[in-house]
Write a protein that holds these residues in place. Sequence first.
Motif, mmCIF file in Angstrom:
data_model
loop_
_atom_site.group_PDB
_atom_site.id
_atom_site.type_symbol
_atom_site.label_atom_id
_atom_site.label_comp_id
_atom_site.label_asym_id
_atom_site.label_seq_id
_atom_site.Cartn_x
_atom_site.Cartn_y
_atom_site.Cartn_z
ATOM 1 N N MET A 1 0.911 -1.288 -0.175
ATOM 2 C CA MET A 1 -0.024 -0.035 0.056
ATOM 3 C C MET A 1 0.895 1.261 -0.036
ATOM 4 O O MET A 1 0.448 2.232 -0.732
ATOM 5 N N ILE A 2 2.051 1.119 0.530
ATOM 6 C CA ILE A 2 2.777 2.355 0.652
ATOM 7 C C ILE A 2 3.512 2.433 -0.698
ATOM 8 O O ILE A 2 3.471 3.786 -1.211
ATOM 9 N N VAL A 3 3.680 1.569 -1.374
ATOM 10 C CA VAL A 3 4.281 1.551 -2.759
ATOM 11 C C VAL A 3 3.199 2.288 -3.670
ATOM 12 O O VAL A 3 3.407 3.071 -4.523
ATOM 13 N N PHE A 4 2.171 1.670 -3.448
ATOM 14 C CA PHE A 4 0.832 2.242 -4.420
ATOM 15 C C PHE A 4 0.570 3.590 -4.112
ATOM 16 O O PHE A 4 0.454 4.378 -5.073
ATOM 17 N N ARG A 5 0.523 4.251 -3.081
ATOM 18 C CA ARG A 5 0.349 5.514 -2.677
ATOM 19 C C ARG A 5 1.484 6.488 -3.441
ATOM 20 O O ARG A 5 1.610 7.429 -3.661
ATOM 21 N N TYR A 6 2.700 5.930 -3.073
ATOM 22 C CA TYR A 6 3.908 6.612 -3.865
ATOM 23 C C TYR A 6 3.941 6.662 -5.176
ATOM 24 O O TYR A 6 4.295 7.893 -5.849
ATOM 25 N N LEU A 7 3.460 5.810 -5.860
ATOM 26 C CA LEU A 7 3.541 5.777 -7.202
ATOM 27 C C LEU A 7 2.431 6.508 -7.679
ATOM 28 O O LEU A 7 2.501 7.589 -8.744
ATOM 29 N N ILE A 8 1.229 6.451 -7.080
ATOM 30 C CA ILE A 8 0.130 7.483 -7.595
ATOM 31 C C ILE A 8 0.507 8.967 -7.071
ATOM 32 O O ILE A 8 0.273 9.914 -7.816
ATOM 33 N N ARG A 9 1.206 9.167 -5.931
ATOM 34 C CA ARG A 9 1.638 10.593 -5.487
ATOM 35 C C ARG A 9 2.627 11.055 -6.540
ATOM 36 O O ARG A 9 2.662 12.424 -7.040
ATOM 37 N N GLU A 10 3.584 10.598 -6.872
ATOM 38 C CA GLU A 10 4.633 10.864 -7.849
ATOM 39 C C GLU A 10 4.425 11.247 -9.092
ATOM 40 O O GLU A 10 4.385 12.435 -9.659
ATOM 41 N N VAL A 11 3.209 10.486 -9.775
ATOM 42 C CA VAL A 11 2.741 10.848 -11.174
ATOM 43 C C VAL A 11 1.754 11.927 -11.057
ATOM 44 O O VAL A 11 1.689 12.826 -11.974
ATOM 45 N N LEU A 12 0.834 11.993 -9.927
ATOM 46 C CA LEU A 12 -0.128 12.907 -9.918
ATOM 47 C C LEU A 12 0.597 14.393 -9.593
ATOM 48 O O LEU A 12 0.116 15.475 -10.137
ATOM 49 N N LYS A 13 1.566 14.357 -8.753
ATOM 50 C CA LYS A 13 2.292 15.589 -8.460
ATOM 51 C C LYS A 13 3.192 15.993 -10.028
ATOM 52 O O LYS A 13 2.979 17.539 -10.323
ATOM 53 N N ALA A 14 3.490 15.474 -10.701
ATOM 54 C CA ALA A 14 4.166 15.613 -12.224
ATOM 55 C C ALA A 14 2.987 16.032 -13.028
ATOM 56 O O ALA A 14 3.168 17.172 -13.851
ATOM 57 N N GLN A 15 1.983 15.395 -12.911
ATOM 58 C CA GLN A 15 0.590 15.707 -14.024
ATOM 59 C C GLN A 15 0.336 17.112 -13.591
ATOM 60 O O GLN A 15 -0.157 17.989 -14.573
#
Length: 370
Positions: A1-15
């Motif tokens: 779940m930590i990896v899931f949130r991290y991947l979503i957060r990084e892409v969302l910030k860049a987007q």
Amino acid sequence: MIVFRYLIREVLKAQIAVLFVLLTIFISQHFVRILADASDGEFPASLIATLIGLNLPYLVVLVLPLSLFLGILMAHGRMYAENEMVILHGVGVSEWYVTRVTLILAVINMLFTGYLSLYVAPWAEEQQNQVLEKAQSEAGLAALVQGRFQASPNGRAVLFVERIGKDNELEKVFVAQLPDPNDEIGLTNVVVAKGGRVNEDQNGSQQLQLNDGVRYQGSPQQKDYQMIEFGGYKMQIKEQQVDERRRKLSALPLADLMKVEGSEAVAEFHWRLAIPLAIPIMTLIAVPLARVNVRQGKFAKMLPAVLLYLGYFGLMVAGRKALQDGVIPQYLGMWWIHLSALIMGILLLGKDRPLFARLSAAMARKKVAA
């Protein structure tokens, strides 16, 4: 779940960062165009902010897919360049898992973009038509700009006012009246007056009241003309009713669009679906394209990826035009474009997977045996 949130957060910030920059650029371009139209007297300057706001849904539809595509490339490219993705793969996080997580964000973007494309953008365009119609129906002295040639709201005259004084008094007015379409002779009037003003009756019609001037009447094909000096002269510059602007198919609600027959309506329907459907497909392409090593840098594949995206978008534009012209059968629509891109994304994503390697090896052995 930590990896899931991290991947979503990084892409969302860049987007979000890319989306803000792209929207700023697109809105600035539209602002310049709308400001130029307002300065030409096509509508009052007070409507500039309203028109920009009504253009915003369509701009978001165009920009949102590109922002997600670039956001994936930037976020994953940074993670590859800084060895974060290598560490994730080393602890058992496969690229397919990364793709599935990214697809969740892509599906959310697809649903939001689809809602804008199918419902909000056509509604906003219809509202824009109504706003411009209302501005045209109320046009009169408010639309006049001193020192500029302008067509009257009914399209029957060209006006030039050297100066608009106090109490809306017009000074040094030039008017060229076009021939009446019902007039077989087709005489043109050119009126030059020292002053005048615009009067509006209770029915909403507006008349230009001129004083102390000269009217020249004649036909461009003939040499004879009449010259009449007058103390007062009236001409109608706005009819009571204003014709509605011609509606484009892009302004029709989805339910009304589905009732329209013809290739143009089919092309419009497929275009509204095309951009949202392209989001998850381009995500399948962006994830494998983001693979870089430390020496390449995180922006190593940015240029070929952007060219690929522009090629996909350009192909959709060409497919829409071909569908409108009847070159492509209606049942085929633009599905062939999405299918081709989907196959490309699957091939890029699966070229390093064991199944793809076994299939490639089997095909190579078959060629050797042949």
